[in-house]
Design a protein around this motif. Structure first.
Motif, PDB file in Angstrom:
ATOM      1  N   GLY A 101     -10.331   2.489 -10.946  1.00  0.00           N
ATOM      2  CA  GLY A 101     -10.884   3.827 -10.923  1.00  0.00           C
ATOM      3  C   GLY A 101      -9.816   4.888 -10.963  1.00  0.00           C
ATOM      4  N   LYS A 102     -10.253   6.155 -11.048  1.00  0.00           N
ATOM      5  CA  LYS A 102      -9.325   7.265 -11.160  1.00  0.00           C
ATOM      6  C   LYS A 102      -8.766   7.645  -9.807  1.00  0.00           C
ATOM      7  N   LEU A 103      -7.495   8.096  -9.840  1.00  0.00           N
ATOM      8  CA  LEU A 103      -6.877   8.585  -8.618  1.00  0.00           C
ATOM      9  C   LEU A 103      -7.429   9.956  -8.267  1.00  0.00           C
ATOM     10  N   ARG A 104      -7.590  10.202  -6.994  1.00  0.00           N
ATOM     11  CA  ARG A 104      -8.025  11.515  -6.576  1.00  0.00           C
ATOM     12  C   ARG A 104      -6.879  12.511  -6.664  1.00  0.00           C
ATOM     13  N   GLN A 105      -7.204  13.773  -6.766  1.00  0.00           N
ATOM     14  CA  GLN A 105      -6.187  14.805  -6.745  1.00  0.00           C
ATOM     15  C   GLN A 105      -5.522  14.807  -5.367  1.00  0.00           C
ATOM     16  N   VAL A 106      -4.193  14.918  -5.354  1.00  0.00           N
ATOM     17  CA  VAL A 106      -3.457  14.857  -4.099  1.00  0.00           C
ATOM     18  C   VAL A 106      -3.699  16.123  -3.303  1.00  0.00           C
ATOM     19  N   ASP A 107      -4.186  15.988  -2.052  1.00  0.00           N
ATOM     20  CA  ASP A 107      -4.457  17.152  -1.215  1.00  0.00           C
ATOM     21  C   ASP A 107      -3.178  17.584  -0.515  1.00  0.00           C
ATOM     22  N   PRO A 108      -3.170  18.785   0.104  1.00  0.00           N
ATOM     23  CA  PRO A 108      -1.945  19.293   0.742  1.00  0.00           C
ATOM     24  C   PRO A 108      -1.404  18.373   1.822  1.00  0.00           C
ATOM     25  N   ASP A 109      -2.287  17.790   2.643  1.00  0.00           N
ATOM     26  CA  ASP A 109      -1.806  16.887   3.688  1.00  0.00           C
ATOM     27  C   ASP A 109      -1.113  15.674   3.086  1.00  0.00           C
ATOM     28  N   ARG A 110      -1.666  15.140   1.996  1.00  0.00           N
ATOM     29  CA  ARG A 110      -1.044  13.990   1.358  1.00  0.00           C
ATOM     30  C   ARG A 110       0.303  14.370   0.750  1.00  0.00           C
ATOM     31  N   ARG A 111       0.393  15.588   0.196  1.00  0.00           N
ATOM     32  CA  ARG A 111       1.674  16.032  -0.353  1.00  0.00           C
ATOM     33  C   ARG A 111       2.733  16.133   0.738  1.00  0.00           C
ATOM     34  N   ALA A 157       9.488   3.810  10.703  1.00  0.00           N
ATOM     35  CA  ALA A 157       8.893   4.530   9.570  1.00  0.00           C
ATOM     36  C   ALA A 157       7.764   3.730   8.929  1.00  0.00           C
ATOM     37  N   ASP A 158       7.927   2.403   8.802  1.00  0.00           N
ATOM     38  CA  ASP A 158       6.883   1.576   8.187  1.00  0.00           C
ATOM     39  C   ASP A 158       5.624   1.540   9.048  1.00  0.00           C
ATOM     40  N   GLY A 159       5.795   1.401  10.358  1.00  0.00           N
ATOM     41  CA  GLY A 159       4.628   1.399  11.233  1.00  0.00           C
ATOM     42  C   GLY A 159       3.863   2.700  11.160  1.00  0.00           C
ATOM     43  N   TRP A 160       4.569   3.789  11.115  1.00  0.00           N
ATOM     44  CA  TRP A 160       3.943   5.110  11.010  1.00  0.00           C
ATOM     45  C   TRP A 160       3.202   5.251   9.693  1.00  0.00           C
ATOM     46  N   ARG A 161       3.826   4.748   8.599  1.00  0.00           N
ATOM     47  CA  ARG A 161       3.194   4.851   7.282  1.00  0.00           C
ATOM     48  C   ARG A 161       1.867   4.106   7.230  1.00  0.00           C
ATOM     49  N   ILE A 162       1.838   2.907   7.786  1.00  0.00           N
ATOM     50  CA  ILE A 162       0.614   2.106   7.734  1.00  0.00           C
ATOM     51  C   ILE A 162      -0.475   2.729   8.597  1.00  0.00           C
ATOM     52  N   GLU A 163      -0.090   3.349   9.690  1.00  0.00           N
ATOM     53  CA  GLU A 163      -1.078   4.051  10.526  1.00  0.00           C
ATOM     54  C   GLU A 163      -1.664   5.251   9.801  1.00  0.00           C
ATOM     55  N   LEU A 164      -0.825   5.995   9.091  1.00  0.00           N
ATOM     56  CA  LEU A 164      -1.260   7.234   8.443  1.00  0.00           C
ATOM     57  C   LEU A 164      -2.004   6.991   7.136  1.00  0.00           C
ATOM     58  N   ALA A 165      -1.749   5.856   6.469  1.00  0.00           N
ATOM     59  CA  ALA A 165      -2.370   5.573   5.173  1.00  0.00           C
ATOM     60  C   ALA A 165      -2.778   4.105   5.137  1.00  0.00           C
ATOM     61  N   PRO A 166      -3.950   3.748   5.677  1.00  0.00           N
ATOM     62  CA  PRO A 166      -4.330   2.347   5.829  1.00  0.00           C
ATOM     63  C   PRO A 166      -4.919   1.680   4.584  1.00  0.00           C
ATOM     64  N   THR A 167      -5.203   2.425   3.504  1.00  0.00           N
ATOM     65  CA  THR A 167      -5.865   1.820   2.342  1.00  0.00           C
ATOM     66  C   THR A 167      -4.890   1.640   1.189  1.00  0.00           C
ATOM     67  N   GLN A 168      -5.264   0.746   0.241  1.00  0.00           N
ATOM     68  CA  GLN A 168      -4.421   0.494  -0.928  1.00  0.00           C
ATOM     69  C   GLN A 168      -4.253   1.760  -1.755  1.00  0.00           C
ATOM     70  N   GLU A 169      -5.328   2.506  -1.950  1.00  0.00           N
ATOM     71  CA  GLU A 169      -5.262   3.724  -2.753  1.00  0.00           C
ATOM     72  C   GLU A 169      -4.338   4.751  -2.115  1.00  0.00           C
ATOM     73  N   ALA A 170      -4.398   4.873  -0.789  1.00  0.00           N
ATOM     74  CA  ALA A 170      -3.542   5.837  -0.095  1.00  0.00           C
ATOM     75  C   ALA A 170      -2.093   5.380  -0.047  1.00  0.00           C
ATOM     76  N   GLN A 171      -1.872   4.069   0.025  1.00  0.00           N
ATOM     77  CA  GLN A 171      -0.518   3.553   0.142  1.00  0.00           C
ATOM     78  C   GLN A 171       0.291   3.759  -1.133  1.00  0.00           C
ATOM     79  N   GLY A 172      -0.337   3.630  -2.300  1.00  0.00           N
ATOM     80  CA  GLY A 172       0.393   3.688  -3.565  1.00  0.00           C
ATOM     81  C   GLY A 172       1.290   4.910  -3.707  1.00  0.00           C
ATOM     82  N   PRO A 173       0.738   6.152  -3.617  1.00  0.00           N
ATOM     83  CA  PRO A 173       1.590   7.339  -3.776  1.00  0.00           C
ATOM     84  C   PRO A 173       2.643   7.479  -2.682  1.00  0.00           C
ATOM     85  N   ILE A 174       2.305   7.115  -1.430  1.00  0.00           N
ATOM     86  CA  ILE A 174       3.256   7.267  -0.333  1.00  0.00           C
ATOM     87  C   ILE A 174       4.388   6.261  -0.468  1.00  0.00           C
ATOM     88  N   VAL A 175       4.054   5.030  -0.848  1.00  0.00           N
ATOM     89  CA  VAL A 175       5.088   4.026  -1.083  1.00  0.00           C
ATOM     90  C   VAL A 175       6.009   4.478  -2.218  1.00  0.00           C
TER      91      VAL A 175
END
Length: 502
Positions: A7-17, A138-156
């Motif tokens: 599916g399509k990626l959502r537009q990145v919101d300010p918090d995600r940026r 940093a890795d533990g914090w990342r997984i807490e803040l972005a628990p889904t595959q879709e959210a992990q992709g841009p942050i990774v």
């Protein structure tokens, strides 16, 4: 577990940026020191005429991150006095780690003549320890803040952009400074650069439940950090001394063929897990091992995946072998082929950075949009091609464009495979134990690779540089054979083990 979403990626919101910018910074913080105790150190030792087998042994410094699961529960459950009272638990550990990184790199600068190799090894191990601790937090914090595959992709992708940009800055900057001055000034310059994120973090807003003032928390944190750094140095020196005595007693020298011993060591964790898995699989929710603060996060992995844990761990331990082996001997090979420090600096900088960024971007994109099985297969293919290109480099005449083309291909494949792999590992983690489980999985993922890297010098003596890189590429590609079986792996429910205290 390879199931993914299309599916399509959502537009990145300010918090995600903002989160992506934060992890760009954290990736930069970890990437600088990693290259300084790894590729740059092997280049430095090579320029000082250290034997290739001893240089290979120095690659075992990078084994330390493999065992980060041993202290990851401490990062998950304890706070750093001072820093954590204002900036929170995760940032507190990151700030302490940056102080440790700076101190260790300065120490490496003042031993840059490499006349006392045990002392160089001590400071390299300390640098690896604090770099790894930063990554755990940093890795533990990342997984807490972005628990889904879709959210992990841009942050990774953002995290790896920062990480690889820092690696390029360290490799290229250190080589260019060393070419004009010496290695001491190269390490001092990178140490100063590595410390820059500390004041950025110190200026950030406090945690919502902060219980201290900024200035007081900073001063107390700095005061507590000094004895922590001193004690960790003394403990590391003691362990290192005991290890050297043990190697000497076993008769292991730079002339020893350690590869068979390495392979036996790699098999031991699999044998131990095979013995323990039937008992772990039958455990109930109240089993002491599952509720243990120290063992619970790791027992949970085996409980959820059962005997498929062996398949998962076998795959992750094989996937990055080729890239780790290539990183260990690529710089000594360039030096042996006759390339100058200026050429190596350009290759590590102007060439490697854009190639790596493109690779990471594509890897993050396909990891968010494709099924992970296909994404992992593409990553393994490009990683293998990046290793095999060094066979051409070794056999061709030493011309600048050949070095630059080879490095570009290697860094593109490395970046693509790395981004996909981080997302895959993150999806294996139980969100209740993010730091500990990611530390275990990512550490185990590089156990085989880093053990073999320590034997890379003796391997190169047996098969030459061209044979060595043919083998490293083949090992990268071999992981694809396990993907059809891995696609059937599905974990059962989440563990009832201990939660991290708020």
């Amino acid at each position: 577990m390879i199931a993914g979403k299309r599916g399509k990626l959502r537009q990145v919101d300010p918090d995600r940026r903002r989160l992506m910018l934060l992890y760009l910074l954290l990736g930069f913080s970890a990437g600088l020191p990693f290259y300084m105790f790894n590729a740059v150190l092997t280049l430095r030792l090579s320029r000082h005429g250290v034997d290739i087998a001893l240089i290979g042994f120095f690659a075992w410094v990078a084994l330390l991150p493999t065992f980060k699961f041993l202290w990851a529960p401490i990062v998950d459950r304890l706070s750093v006095p001072g820093f954590s009272s204002f900036w929170g638990q995760r940032r507190g550990w990151i700030m302490l780690s940056q102080l440790g990184i700076f101190a260790a790199m300065v120490a490496m600068a003042f031993t840059a003549d490499d006349t006392n190799l045990p002392l160089v090894a001590l400071f390299a191990i300390l640098l690896a320890f604090w770099t790894t601790t930063l990554e755990v937090a940093a890795d533990g914090w990342r997984i807490e803040l972005a628990p889904t595959q879709e959210a992990q992709g841009p942050i990774v992708a953002a995290n790896l952009w920062g990480y690889r940009s820092a690696m390029v800055a360290a490799g290229s900057g250190a080589a260019l400074v060393a070419a004009r001055a010496d290695w001491m000034w190269a390490y001092l310059a990178i140490a100063l650069l590595a410390f820059l994120p500390f004041p950025v973090l110190a200026a950030m807003r406090p945690e919502p439940l902060a219980v201290a003032k900024r200035t007081g928390a900073l001063l107390r944190g700095l005061g507590v950090s000094v004895p922590i750094l001193v004690l960790s140095s003394l403990a590391t020196a003691l362990v290192g001394w005991l290890a050297l005595r043990g190697f000497s007693a076993l008769g292991i020298t730079s002339d020893s063929n350690v590869t068979p011993y390495v392979l036996v060591i790699c098999m031991l964790p699999f044998l131990a897990l095979a013995v323990a898995l039937p008992r772990i699989r039958k455990m109930g929710e109240d089993a002491p091992w599952r509720r243990s603060p120290a063992l619970g996060p790791y027992v949970d992995i085996f409980w959820r995946y059962g005997f498929a844990t062996l398949l998962v761990l076998g795959f992750v331990s094989l996937y990055r072998v080729g890239d780790v082996l290539a990183l260990t001997l690529s710089h000594p090979m360039w030096d042996a082929r006759g390339y100058s420090l200026n050429q190596i600096g350009i290759a590590d900088g102007a060439v490697a950075l854009p190639a790596s960024i493109v690779g990471v971007a594509i890897g993050g994109w396909i990891a968010a949009r494709w099924r992970l099985g296909w994404a992992l297969a593409v990553g393994a293919l490009f990683a293998a091609l990046g290793n095999w290109v060094y066979v051409w480099l070794w056999q061709a005449r030493p011309e600048g464009w050949i070095l630059y083309a080879s490095v570009a291909a290697d860094q593109f494949g490395n970046g693509l495979a790395g981004a996909v792999f981080v997302v895959y590992l993150s999806m294996l983690v139980n969100p209740r134990f993010p730091s500990a489980q990611y530390a275990f999985l990512s550490g185990f993922a590089f156990l085989l690779a880093r053990l073999l890297a320590g034997a890379s010098g003796t391997m190169q003596q047996e098969m030459g540089y061209d044979g060595f890189f043919l083998l490293s590429g083949a090992l990268s590609l071999a992981a694809i054979l396990l993907l059809p079986f891995l696609a059937r792996v599905v974990p059962r429910g989440m563990s009832a083990g201990p939660e991290r205290p708020v």
